[in-house]
Write an enzyme that holds these catalytic residues in place. Sequence first.
Site, PDB file in Angstrom:
ATOM      1  N   CYS A 283      23.278  16.066   7.685  1.00 56.87           N
ATOM      2  CA  CYS A 283      22.584  16.093   8.864  1.00 56.87           C
ATOM      3  C   CYS A 283      23.204  15.164   9.966  1.00 56.87           C
ATOM      4  O   CYS A 283      23.727  14.019   9.661  1.00 56.87           O
ATOM      5  CB  CYS A 283      20.991  15.543   8.572  1.00 56.87           C
TER       6      CYS A 283
ATOM      7  N   GLU B 247      18.474  19.154   9.878  1.00 56.95           N
ATOM      8  CA  GLU B 247      17.494  19.242  10.915  1.00 56.95           C
ATOM      9  C   GLU B 247      17.586  20.621  11.493  1.00 56.95           C
ATOM     10  O   GLU B 247      18.355  21.336  11.822  1.00 56.95           O
ATOM     11  CB  GLU B 247      18.152  18.555  12.007  1.00 56.95           C
TER      12      GLU B 247
ATOM     13  N   CYS C 119      10.574  22.476  -1.029  1.00 62.56           N
ATOM     14  CA  CYS C 119      11.186  21.598   0.076  1.00 62.56           C
ATOM     15  C   CYS C 119      12.573  22.102  -0.070  1.00 62.56           C
ATOM     16  O   CYS C 119      13.298  21.992  -1.027  1.00 62.56           O
ATOM     17  CB  CYS C 119      10.862  20.076  -0.344  1.00 62.56           C
TER      18      CYS C 119
ATOM     19  N   GLU D  97      20.410  20.133  -1.524  1.00 58.73           N
ATOM     20  CA  GLU D  97      19.323  19.811  -2.560  1.00 58.73           C
ATOM     21  C   GLU D  97      17.986  20.601  -2.224  1.00 58.73           C
ATOM     22  O   GLU D  97      17.753  20.764  -0.977  1.00 58.73           O
ATOM     23  CB  GLU D  97      18.963  18.443  -2.941  1.00 58.73           C
TER      24      GLU D  97
ATOM     25  N   ASN E  62      10.441   5.551   1.515  1.00 58.41           N
ATOM     26  CA  ASN E  62      11.323   5.413   0.158  1.00 58.41           C
ATOM     27  C   ASN E  62      12.613   4.635   0.626  1.00 58.41           C
ATOM     28  O   ASN E  62      13.480   5.341   1.579  1.00 58.41           O
ATOM     29  CB  ASN E  62      11.672   7.193  -0.065  1.00 58.41           C
TER      30      ASN E  62
ATOM     31  N   CYS F 205      17.264   7.320   6.624  1.00 59.48           N
ATOM     32  CA  CYS F 205      17.227   8.481   5.946  1.00 59.48           C
ATOM     33  C   CYS F 205      18.306   8.899   5.074  1.00 59.48           C
ATOM     34  O   CYS F 205      19.379   8.464   5.557  1.00 59.48           O
ATOM     35  CB  CYS F 205      16.689   9.791   6.806  1.00 59.48           C
TER      36      CYS F 205
ATOM     37  N   CYS G  47      10.820  12.146  -0.070  1.00 56.90           N
ATOM     38  CA  CYS G  47      11.385  12.327   1.548  1.00 56.90           C
ATOM     39  C   CYS G  47      12.475  11.576   1.863  1.00 56.90           C
ATOM     40  O   CYS G  47      12.346  10.229   1.597  1.00 56.90           O
ATOM     41  CB  CYS G  47      10.195  12.068   2.191  1.00 56.90           C
TER      42      CYS G  47
ATOM     43  N   CYS H 236      19.412   9.399  11.472  1.00 57.18           N
ATOM     44  CA  CYS H 236      18.026   8.217  11.604  1.00 57.18           C
ATOM     45  C   CYS H 236      18.531   7.257  10.436  1.00 57.18           C
ATOM     46  O   CYS H 236      18.800   7.530   9.305  1.00 57.18           O
ATOM     47  CB  CYS H 236      16.755   9.177  11.012  1.00 57.18           C
TER      48      CYS H 236
HETATM   49  N1  SAH Z   1      15.233  16.520  10.059  1.00 57.26           N
HETATM   50  C1  SAH Z   1      13.788  16.932   9.787  1.00 57.26           C
HETATM   51  C2  SAH Z   1      13.349  17.032   8.399  1.00 57.26           C
HETATM   52  C3  SAH Z   1      13.743  15.633   7.499  1.00 57.26           C
HETATM   53  S1  SAH Z   1      13.042  15.030   6.172  1.00 57.26           S
HETATM   54  C4  SAH Z   1      12.945  15.817  10.552  1.00 57.26           C
HETATM   55  O1  SAH Z   1      13.540  14.718  10.756  1.00 57.26           O
HETATM   56  O2  SAH Z   1      11.658  16.171  10.512  1.00 57.26           O
HETATM   57  C5  SAH Z   1      11.663  15.197   6.329  1.00 57.26           C
HETATM   58  C6  SAH Z   1      10.755  14.127   6.885  1.00 57.26           C
HETATM   59  O3  SAH Z   1      11.074  12.884   5.934  1.00 57.26           O
HETATM   60  C7  SAH Z   1      11.208  13.544   8.243  1.00 57.26           C
HETATM   61  O4  SAH Z   1      10.018  13.229   8.652  1.00 57.26           O
HETATM   62  C8  SAH Z   1      11.993  12.216   7.979  1.00 57.26           C
HETATM   63  O5  SAH Z   1      12.064  11.319   8.985  1.00 57.26           O
HETATM   64  C9  SAH Z   1      11.279  11.937   6.586  1.00 57.26           C
HETATM   65  N2  SAH Z   1      12.015  10.777   6.148  1.00 57.26           N
HETATM   66  C10 SAH Z   1      13.509  10.503   5.958  1.00 57.26           C
HETATM   67  N3  SAH Z   1      13.816   9.687   5.244  1.00 57.26           N
HETATM   68  C11 SAH Z   1      12.833   8.830   4.805  1.00 57.26           C
HETATM   69  C12 SAH Z   1      12.674   7.727   4.033  1.00 57.26           C
HETATM   70  N4  SAH Z   1      13.441   7.223   3.542  1.00 57.26           N
HETATM   71  N5  SAH Z   1      11.335   7.652   3.759  1.00 57.26           N
HETATM   72  C13 SAH Z   1      10.309   8.131   4.285  1.00 57.26           C
HETATM   73  N6  SAH Z   1      10.495   9.317   4.866  1.00 57.26           N
HETATM   74  C14 SAH Z   1      11.622   9.745   5.176  1.00 57.26           C
END
Ligand code: SAH
Length: 404
Positions: free
Chosen positions: A162, A218, A155, A142, A350, A169, A393, A166
């Site tokens: 991934c 990532e 974005c 996406e 989120n 996420c 995010c 985490c």
């Molecule tokens: N892998 C990269 C890019 C990920 S998405 C990274 O971790 O930085 C970008 C951001 O969104 C990251 O800071 C991630 O931790 C955050 N993120 C992921 N899931 C989220 C959620 N459910 N609510 C808020 N932020 C989130």
Amino acid sequence: MSPARPPSRDAALARPVPLTVLPTGATPRDPPGPRGMPSPQPPLAGRRGKPPRHLADLDLAGRRAAVAGLGEPSFRAVQLSRHFFGRYTEHPDDMTDLPLTSRAALAGALLPPLLTAERELSCDDGTTRKTLWRAFDGALVESVLMRYPDRVTMCVSSQAGCGMACPFCATGQAGLTRNLSTAEIVAQVVAGARLLAAGQVPGGPGRVSNVVFMGMGEPLANYASVLAAVRRLTDPVPEGMGISQRSVTVSTVGLVPAIARLAAERLSVTLAVSLHAPDDELRDTLVPVNQRWNVQQVLAAAWDYVAATGRRVSIEYALIRDINDQAWRADRLGSLLAGRLAHVNLIPLNPTPGSKWTASRPAAQREFVRRLEAHGVPVTVRDTRGREIDGACGQLAASASVGR
Ligand code: SAH
């Protein structure tokens, strides 16, 4: 996904917003194929191998060699590159500066269709649009376009899925499918640029001004493709799209050796580090790769990045109610960052489907901000655009979006 917006926008987003499901293929032009003909069927899911080679995978010298290999004069590489990076077209009929006899062969060999729009969702009166893309092998990724009064941010995803796991996420839940190729990353931005240039995003014709690697994946775990994509995005036409390096943000969980490698590239891109906790005990669970490179090591790598590039680092911190939003953690974070060239981007969590976690209470969020500011640390609270279309995010989870 980018610097904070005024609180009024967040408030506006709290209201239910009517969703618009756009017809797929809402791009102005289908991929190559005789004009007016349907675009090629998406290939079968599960096809293996590499994505087809595309000119965006190659630097200009590589494109020249590829064109010469097709028996064409190498300057045609520049012509093709201008079409793709400057005019966002892949269609042979548009390439009137190329001999009719060569157009289809050149476009077929160097501009193969890579991503097919499977589904598009929009909100914010059409100024936020999420696209679900299907790749040649059925992999789904996406991207999200966000138009603001002063800029347009794309974005983008760097991987299908991934591997960083985490727990908060959505993408992290599904695991890694595969790395995207350079051209598959660039194609997401070109698609947005094409829509904007054609005036198909409310607000009139426009350009992509910012790119954030904050979609699925990532980025630093797909280093070579991401770095080449950054170069394609930021090199001037015809080498690339001509977006300013300073307007590109690479976000990472904190892969320390890759941060060091990125620092050595001497680019002016912004580094975002997803910290989410100032202490190893909690970060070990929120960002599991912390068990390999801990808070201290990740921040040391960030400060080395600052020293090498002069760029302010963005510290990403998703505020999760009663998990990482305590006042003492704000103080701990503040003291880790005080005096550094860094700012904190707080992201109201989120919640992902089935998650037991939710966003912090407003009072806790305000106190968190206040304490960081008391340490002299600049802090913004991130816009949560796209929430209603699961485009905010951490909500990008392609497989879950299909057929809903
Ligand atoms: N892998 C990269 C890019 C990920 S998405 C990274 O971790 O930085 C970008 C951001 O969104 C990251 O800071 C991630 O931790 C955050 N993120 C992921 N899931 C989220 C959620 N459910 N609510 C808020 N932020 C989130």
